[in-house]
Design a protein around this motif. Sequence first.
Motif, PDB file in Angstrom:
ATOM      1  N   GLY A 275       0.889  -1.302   0.243  1.00 62.10           N
ATOM      2  CA  GLY A 275      -0.003   0.345  -0.188  1.00 62.10           C
ATOM      3  C   GLY A 275       1.030   1.284  -0.150  1.00 62.10           C
ATOM      4  N   GLN A 276       0.327   2.510   0.066  1.00 60.45           N
ATOM      5  CA  GLN A 276       1.317   3.733  -0.118  1.00 60.45           C
ATOM      6  C   GLN A 276       1.487   4.398   1.369  1.00 60.45           C
ATOM      7  OE1 GLN A 276      -1.150   7.063  -1.483  1.00 60.45           O
ATOM      8  NE2 GLN A 276       1.114   8.206  -1.606  1.00 60.45           N
ATOM      9  N   ARG A 277       2.980   4.698   1.501  1.00 58.93           N
ATOM     10  CA  ARG A 277       3.292   4.908   2.984  1.00 58.93           C
ATOM     11  C   ARG A 277       3.647   6.167   2.903  1.00 58.93           C
ATOM     12  NH1 ARG A 277       6.833  -0.150   4.235  1.00 58.93           N
ATOM     13  NH2 ARG A 277       6.533   0.554   6.438  1.00 58.93           N
ATOM     14  N   VAL A 284      -1.132   4.676   3.885  1.00 56.97           N
ATOM     15  CA  VAL A 284      -1.492   6.069   3.808  1.00 56.97           C
ATOM     16  C   VAL A 284      -3.136   5.580   3.059  1.00 56.97           C
ATOM     17  CG1 VAL A 284      -2.608   8.575   2.383  1.00 56.97           C
ATOM     18  CG2 VAL A 284      -0.323   7.848   3.167  1.00 56.97           C
ATOM     19  N   GLY A 285      -4.101   5.419   4.077  1.00 52.37           N
ATOM     20  CA  GLY A 285      -5.922   5.055   3.448  1.00 52.37           C
ATOM     21  C   GLY A 285      -6.038   3.743   3.546  1.00 52.37           C
ATOM     22  N   SER A 286      -4.765   2.692   3.829  1.00 55.70           N
ATOM     23  CA  SER A 286      -5.183   1.410   3.568  1.00 55.70           C
ATOM     24  C   SER A 286      -3.856   0.636   3.406  1.00 55.70           C
ATOM     25  CB  SER A 286      -6.191   0.830   2.569  1.00 55.70           C
ATOM     26  OG  SER A 286      -6.070   0.985   1.181  1.00 55.70           O
ATOM     27  N   THR A 320      -7.317  -6.229   3.481  1.00 53.42           N
ATOM     28  CA  THR A 320      -7.405  -5.224   2.781  1.00 53.42           C
ATOM     29  C   THR A 320      -8.014  -4.703   4.309  1.00 53.42           C
ATOM     30  OG1 THR A 320      -7.137  -4.291   0.593  1.00 53.42           O
ATOM     31  CG2 THR A 320      -7.838  -2.830   1.463  1.00 53.42           C
ATOM     32  N   VAL A 321      -7.169  -3.730   5.197  1.00 60.48           N
ATOM     33  CA  VAL A 321      -7.363  -3.022   6.653  1.00 60.48           C
ATOM     34  C   VAL A 321      -7.534  -1.403   5.888  1.00 60.48           C
ATOM     35  CG1 VAL A 321      -7.310  -2.585   8.267  1.00 60.48           C
ATOM     36  CG2 VAL A 321      -6.603  -4.786   8.023  1.00 60.48           C
TER      37      VAL A 321
END
Length: 345
Positions: A275-277, A284-286, A320-321
């Motif tokens: 995911g995007q960090r 970030v976001g999930s 997905t969290v």
Amino acid sequence: MNAHPPPNRRSASRLRRPVAALATLALLLTTALSPSPAGARPTDPERSARDTAAAPLQAQVLTWTAGDNFLAYRSAPTTAVAGPATLVFENSAATGNTTGMQHTLTFETSDPAYNSDVDVNILADPTDANGGRWTVDVVLSPGTYRYFCSIPGHGGMTGLLVVDGGGSDTTAPTVTAAVTGEKDATGAYLGSATVTLTAADSGSGVDRVEYALDGGAYGTYSAPVTVNQPGQHTVSYRATDKAGNTSSPQQVAFTVVEPPPTDTTAPTVTAAVTGQRDAAGAYVGSATVTLTAADTESGVDRVEYALDGGAYGAYSAPVTVNQPGQHTVSYRATDKAGNTSSPQQ
């Protein structure tokens, strides 16, 4: 070699009457104990008219004769038809007995391999009251009877009487085979295969079922046969009914292979988070967690995961969290042998 040398005239005169009495007594005892209408009766000319009127000969008459030979009957029937029959046993001068030797016609009743429903034990002597000729009425059943002379030293005087069902049963039994056991992907049996035979006969009934393994000799089938030697195998089989009809041999083929080694090692399982960090490393976001399991022996059966200390559930796709905050995913895997890896997170 003659077990019964001819007596001299003086000894014969003293012995003949007791022997004749013994023969008559033995026959009367046998007749009294017989469960079938098997009353033995003499057939000498002086009594024939009275006996025939009281108990006429059956349509089926089977005759045994004996003489001086104590190794074999002079003549004996080999086959008969089920139903009423008159058995004739003659041991007389007319049948070749010149020494006064005694013989019996005795039917086997204690060996389960033979029919046991006819109890006959006739002692005949050329000097007995009936001149050594006796008859008895019986009812024969389909199957095989064994007869013999019960006098010690006369063991060679024996034979078999095969009785069919009177022509009503000429059809052999049907017999089938079923092979059971754990199989691999190729259809081979793992470790062992068990062959079960089933026979049926709507006529006289099944007498015996036989089988042969890998071309060997036929033996009696009494319980399922388990084969645990690795390799190609064949089991041949057949069945015989009580009328003597035997089915054509059939066979079943199968392969036994070594079972796989026992698996005591749990699978390996790993997790990857994507995911995007941001600059601090937070997602970030999930964040998406992907689990991967492997097992080189029995194979992976299932993968499970638990989110934030909750209950384990089946893993089937990446998780997905998207709730902000600190999170943990615990995971484990179980193989087909039941080995489960230690939980990781």
